[in-house]
Design a protein around this motif. Structure first.
Motif, PDB file in Angstrom:
ATOM      1  N   GLY A  70       0.789  -1.220   0.000  1.00 32.98           N
ATOM      2  CA  GLY A  70       0.000   0.000   0.000  1.00 32.98           C
ATOM      3  C   GLY A  70       0.823   1.273   0.000  1.00 32.98           C
ATOM      4  N   LEU A  71       2.128   1.153   0.187  1.00 31.65           N
ATOM      5  CA  LEU A  71       2.993   2.327   0.125  1.00 31.65           C
ATOM      6  C   LEU A  71       3.046   2.849  -1.305  1.00 31.65           C
ATOM      7  CD1 LEU A  71       5.924   1.058   2.375  1.00 31.65           C
ATOM      8  CD2 LEU A  71       4.297   2.858   2.967  1.00 31.65           C
ATOM      9  N   PRO A  72       3.216   4.162  -1.495  1.00 31.78           N
ATOM     10  CA  PRO A  72       3.208   4.712  -2.864  1.00 31.78           C
ATOM     11  C   PRO A  72       4.425   4.278  -3.670  1.00 31.78           C
ATOM     12  CG  PRO A  72       3.821   6.399  -1.274  1.00 31.78           C
ATOM     13  CD  PRO A  72       3.391   5.203  -0.467  1.00 31.78           C
ATOM     14  N   HIS A  73       4.192   4.087  -4.976  1.00 28.34           N
ATOM     15  CA  HIS A  73       5.306   3.834  -5.894  1.00 28.34           C
ATOM     16  C   HIS A  73       6.117   5.118  -6.037  1.00 28.34           C
ATOM     17  CE1 HIS A  73       4.006  -0.136  -7.242  1.00 28.34           C
ATOM     18  NE2 HIS A  73       2.772   0.344  -7.315  1.00 28.34           N
ATOM     19  N   ASN A  74       7.410   4.963  -6.218  1.00 26.74           N
ATOM     20  CA  ASN A  74       8.238   6.131  -6.509  1.00 26.74           C
ATOM     21  C   ASN A  74       8.202   6.362  -8.015  1.00 26.74           C
ATOM     22  OD1 ASN A  74      10.365   8.004  -7.007  1.00 26.74           O
ATOM     23  ND2 ASN A  74      11.307   7.424  -5.078  1.00 26.74           N
ATOM     24  N   PHE A  75       7.283   7.220  -8.435  1.00 26.46           N
ATOM     25  CA  PHE A  75       7.072   7.471  -9.864  1.00 26.46           C
ATOM     26  C   PHE A  75       8.350   7.969 -10.529  1.00 26.46           C
ATOM     27  CE2 PHE A  75       5.953  10.343 -13.333  1.00 26.46           C
ATOM     28  CZ  PHE A  75       5.124   9.541 -14.102  1.00 26.46           C
ATOM     29  N   PHE A  76       9.080   8.802  -9.816  1.00 26.60           N
ATOM     30  CA  PHE A  76      10.314   9.359 -10.379  1.00 26.60           C
ATOM     31  C   PHE A  76      11.333   8.262 -10.681  1.00 26.60           C
ATOM     32  CE2 PHE A  76      14.632  11.071  -9.291  1.00 26.60           C
ATOM     33  CZ  PHE A  76      14.830  11.734 -10.492  1.00 26.60           C
ATOM     34  N   LEU A  77      11.551   7.342  -9.724  1.00 25.63           N
ATOM     35  CA  LEU A  77      12.527   6.275  -9.938  1.00 25.63           C
ATOM     36  C   LEU A  77      12.093   5.329 -11.046  1.00 25.63           C
ATOM     37  CD1 LEU A  77      13.649   5.272  -6.322  1.00 25.63           C
ATOM     38  CD2 LEU A  77      14.938   6.537  -8.040  1.00 25.63           C
ATOM     39  N   VAL A  78      10.804   4.972 -11.042  1.00 30.47           N
ATOM     40  CA  VAL A  78      10.312   4.081 -12.097  1.00 30.47           C
ATOM     41  C   VAL A  78      10.502   4.720 -13.465  1.00 30.47           C
ATOM     42  CG1 VAL A  78       8.257   2.963 -13.036  1.00 30.47           C
ATOM     43  CG2 VAL A  78       8.658   2.940 -10.581  1.00 30.47           C
ATOM     44  N   SER A  79      10.115   5.988 -13.586  1.00 34.20           N
ATOM     45  CA  SER A  79      10.246   6.698 -14.856  1.00 34.20           C
ATOM     46  C   SER A  79      11.713   6.844 -15.257  1.00 34.20           C
ATOM     47  CB  SER A  79       9.595   8.075 -14.744  1.00 34.20           C
ATOM     48  OG  SER A  79       9.723   8.801 -15.950  1.00 34.20           O
ATOM     49  N   LEU A  80      12.571   7.157 -14.276  1.00 36.32           N
ATOM     50  CA  LEU A  80      13.996   7.319 -14.564  1.00 36.32           C
ATOM     51  C   LEU A  80      14.611   6.014 -15.039  1.00 36.32           C
ATOM     52  CD1 LEU A  80      16.578   9.011 -14.510  1.00 36.32           C
ATOM     53  CD2 LEU A  80      16.845   8.387 -12.100  1.00 36.32           C
ATOM     54  N   MET A  81      14.272   4.909 -14.381  1.00 40.83           N
ATOM     55  CA  MET A  81      14.830   3.615 -14.777  1.00 40.83           C
ATOM     56  C   MET A  81      14.362   3.222 -16.171  1.00 40.83           C
ATOM     57  SD  MET A  81      14.481   1.559 -11.162  1.00 40.83           S
ATOM     58  CE  MET A  81      15.138   0.020 -11.819  1.00 40.83           C
TER      59      MET A  81
END
Length: 387
Positions: A70-81
């Motif tokens: 339930g913790l939020p995804h790190n959108f920045f890290l996912v997008s960066l990767m």
């Protein structure tokens, strides 16, 4: 550039500090530290409760109802990767730059959405088609330039997770969520705050830059306090070290009978040290934890602003604003004077040896030298540090 920006991002941003491997479904904690989903699940299980401490900064984390998932995804890290992976693929796989449509054209451009090379003649047809008219094109000879690819990909709208063929072009200020055309029409139909990404980005960037700038003073102040705290504990330890040597020199001259008193006196010094150092160490720990949290938030904010990806900025804005505001409110740094009160300790003035020898002459009047110590020393020494 002296250093390829992606080399630094690969080293600093895309590896989990628990497993040291590239992130696997990165989850973001309230302190903005991110870890792999499997790593956090193991970490949370070891706590045997609904809360645990961040593996990096020790801030308490209360698990949501769905647990770690339930913790939020790190959108920045996912997008960066994903962007790093795409850049690596583009720079290494496309060696044949001939047109993929006519097979003859050499002066080609690469379509990032169609994933193919197109010559100038075929580009005319490609641009006329409604579904491909807005596709981003880059010169094929730029595919090996990672910095150029970064600047291009950072400004490309990502595709919607729910509607794979639709690009995310809107932002709902009521939900603080990005949306494609379909999402904006269906999921956010009743919302009156749907704005185009291009209109919202300047406001979001200005807010983040302002918060980042105002947090600098807090960081500088925290660093100064931390330095003073470390210096204060060092001065106390130095004084205690000198005093221990005095105690050793003093009691080495006393007979075996008095050696037990030496141990009691040393224990007293230890208590003095613990009493004086404890509050400063608490301040040092609290300031250090706060500073780590603030610097991590600043680093994440700078990285997002440096990437200058409109969707990442909007996706992460709420968490960053909340974290910076919360840290600013939580900051409560105690002041520590640079000049500490000196701890007074002069064993030579006690006259323990003379008093003890006089009383030892008469067995019936012999009194424990520790009693003499209490009568002549403990009541006089009250070292303190002003906090």
């Amino acid at each position: 550039m002296a250093e390829n920006i992606f080399t630094r991002f690969r080293e600093d941003f895309v590896h989990c500090t628990i497993c040291t491997e590239p992130y696997n479904e990165p989850k973001m904690l309230p302190c903005l530290h991110s870890f792999c989903l499997p790593c956090l699940e193991r970490w949370a299980r070891n706590s045997h409760s609904r809360s645990f401490s961040c593996p990096k900064c020790r801030r308490k984390v209360d698990l949501p109802r769905d647990g770690v998932c339930g913790l939020p995804h790190n959108f920045f890290l996912v997008s960066l990767m994903e962007r790093l992976e795409e850049i690596n693929r583009l720079s290494n796989e496309h060696q044949d730059y001939n047109c993929n449509i006519c097979r003859n054209g050499n002066d080609t451009m690469f379509c990032l959405d169609c994933k193919m090379h197109i010559c100038l003649r075929c580009k005319v047809t490609h641009d006329r088609l409604t579904r491909s008219s807005d596709h981003p094109l880059i010169p094929s000879d730029k595919l090996s330039d990672e910095n150029y690819l970064q600047s291009v990909l950072s400004n490309q709208a990502p595709f919607c997770d729910s509607h794979k063929k639709e690009k995310v072009r809107y932002y709902c200020t009521q939900c603080s969520q990005l949306a494609c055309q379909v999402c904006a029409t269906v999921s956010h139909q009743s919302h009156q705050s749907i704005q185009e990404v291009e209109r919202m980005v300047p406001l979001a960037k200005a807010q983040l830059e302002n918060l980042l700038e105002t947090s600098k003073c807090d960081t500088v102040d925290a660093r100064k306090t931390l330095e003073v705290a470390k210096k204060a504990t060092g001065e106390i330890e130095s004084q205690i070290s000198v005093l221990r040597r005095k105690v050793d020199s003093h009691y080495d001259k006393i007979c075996k009978k008095l050696r037990s008193d030496k141990e009691k006196l040393t224990d007293t010094l230890q208590r003095i040290q613990e009493k004086q150092s404890a509050p400063i160490r608490n301040i040092e720990r609290d300031v250090s934890d706060w500073l780590n949290a603030m610097e991590n938030t600043q680093e994440m904010t700078r990285a997002i602003l440096q990437q200058n990806n409109a969707w990442e900025i909007l996706q992460m804005k709420s968490e960053l604003v909340e974290s910076l505001d919360r840290l600013k409110k939580e900051r409560n740094i105690k002041r520590i004077p640079t000049r500490m009160t000196e701890i007074i300790f002069e064993p030579a003035k006690l006259g323990l040896v003379d008093k003890y020898q006089k009383r030892a002459a008469n067995e019936s009047e012999r009194t424990s030298s520790w009693n003499l110590f209490e009568d002549n020393f403990v009541g006089e020494v009250s070292p303190c540090i002003l906090l």
